[in-house]
Write a protein that holds these residues in place. Structure first.
Motif, short mmCIF file in Angstrom:
data_model
loop_
_atom_site.label_atom_id
_atom_site.label_comp_id
_atom_site.label_asym_id
_atom_site.label_seq_id
_atom_site.Cartn_x
_atom_site.Cartn_y
_atom_site.Cartn_z
N UNK A 17 -15.26 -2.60 -0.15
CA UNK A 17 -16.16 -3.02 -1.22
C UNK A 17 -16.82 -4.36 -0.90
N UNK A 18 -18.02 -4.54 -1.41
CA UNK A 18 -18.75 -5.80 -1.32
C UNK A 18 -19.56 -5.90 -2.62
N UNK A 19 -19.42 -7.00 -3.33
CA UNK A 19 -20.14 -7.15 -4.61
C UNK A 19 -21.64 -7.30 -4.39
N UNK A 20 -22.04 -8.07 -3.36
CA UNK A 20 -23.45 -8.32 -3.09
C UNK A 20 -23.65 -8.31 -1.58
N UNK A 21 -24.31 -7.28 -1.05
CA UNK A 21 -24.44 -7.18 0.41
C UNK A 21 -25.29 -8.30 1.00
N UNK A 22 -26.10 -8.95 0.19
CA UNK A 22 -26.91 -10.07 0.69
C UNK A 22 -26.13 -11.37 0.77
N UNK A 23 -24.95 -11.40 0.14
CA UNK A 23 -24.12 -12.60 0.13
C UNK A 23 -22.64 -12.23 0.05
N UNK A 24 -22.10 -11.56 1.09
CA UNK A 24 -20.68 -11.25 1.06
C UNK A 24 -19.87 -12.55 1.05
N UNK A 25 -18.74 -12.52 0.39
CA UNK A 25 -17.94 -13.74 0.29
C UNK A 25 -16.92 -13.83 1.42
N UNK A 26 -16.45 -15.03 1.67
CA UNK A 26 -15.41 -15.24 2.68
C UNK A 26 -14.18 -14.42 2.30
N UNK A 27 -13.85 -14.37 1.02
CA UNK A 27 -12.69 -13.61 0.55
C UNK A 27 -12.86 -12.13 0.87
N UNK A 28 -14.04 -11.57 0.60
CA UNK A 28 -14.29 -10.14 0.90
C UNK A 28 -14.18 -9.87 2.40
N UNK A 29 -14.76 -10.75 3.21
CA UNK A 29 -14.74 -10.56 4.66
C UNK A 29 -13.34 -10.70 5.23
N UNK A 30 -12.58 -11.65 4.73
CA UNK A 30 -11.21 -11.85 5.19
C UNK A 30 -10.32 -10.67 4.80
N UNK A 31 -10.61 -10.07 3.66
CA UNK A 31 -9.82 -8.91 3.21
C UNK A 31 -10.17 -7.64 3.97
N UNK A 32 -11.31 -7.63 4.63
CA UNK A 32 -11.74 -6.45 5.38
C UNK A 32 -10.91 -6.24 6.63
N UNK A 33 -11.07 -5.06 7.22
CA UNK A 33 -10.36 -4.73 8.46
C UNK A 33 -11.21 -5.17 9.65
N UNK A 34 -10.65 -6.02 10.51
CA UNK A 34 -11.34 -6.48 11.70
C UNK A 34 -11.15 -5.44 12.80
N UNK A 35 -12.21 -4.72 13.15
CA UNK A 35 -12.13 -3.66 14.16
C UNK A 35 -12.70 -4.09 15.51
N UNK A 36 -13.07 -5.35 15.65
CA UNK A 36 -13.73 -5.83 16.86
C UNK A 36 -12.95 -5.50 18.13
N UNK A 37 -11.65 -5.76 18.13
CA UNK A 37 -10.84 -5.57 19.34
C UNK A 37 -10.62 -4.10 19.68
#
Length: 159
Positions: A17-37
């Motif tokens: 989930x993201x409340x506002x795709x134009x301004x995702x929050x640090x909290x939302x991003x930190x809670x997301x799954x990091x798939x980079x590796x």
């Protein structure tokens, strides 16, 4: 003038989930799954396309066009993992699963999410995962085809 090298300077996260795709929050991003590796070095495919709109007329002697609709061809290639955590993309990104793909470019991968950073946010629904054919001297891989379901925020700013 120095060139910007992309090695190690991309971060990709999957958010449910993201409340506002134009301004995702640090909290939302930190809670997301990091798939980079888990993404292969050439496995991040986010190709935009812009349709042509013919603007010529019966009186025209030259073919003129303007920009039309924009679309994205999105496909991520992942390495499979031998543990549950390492194989999270394969077990999560199943057919019909919706979420948000977030991409940050130009900063070292291990730089923490922070306000003011530029990111791209794509509303996504996943297609059927495609297992890659086995090959000698390669890791096991799969491709996740993704459908952009709404206009993305390709120049979002982290709030």
């Amino acid at each position: 003038m120095a060139d910007l090298i992309s090695d190690g300077k991309t971060r990709v996260a999957w958010l449910s989930t993201v409340a506002n795709i134009n301004a995702p929050t640090v909290t939302e991003l930190t809670a997301g799954a990091d798939y980079t590796k888990r993404i292969t070095p050439d496995g991040l495919k986010l190709d935009p396309s812009t349709a042509d709109v013919d603007t010529g007329s019966l009186a025209s002697t030259f073919d003129t066009k303007t920009v039309g609709r924009v679309g994205f061809d999105v496909e991520l290639t992942f390495k499979r993992g031998d543990t549950v955590g390492d194989d999270a993309p394969y077990t999560t990104l199943k057919y019909g699963v919706s979420g948000f793909l977030v991409v940050r470019r130009g900063l070292a991968y291990n730089t923490a999410w922070a306000s003011g950073q530029k990111v791209e946010v794509y509303p996504i629904t996943c297609g059927e995962p495609q297992n890659s054919s086995p090959a000698a001297n390669e890791v096991m891989k799969f491709v996740s085809p993704m459908k952009v379901t709404d206009a993305p925020a390709t120049a979002a700013t982290v709030a």
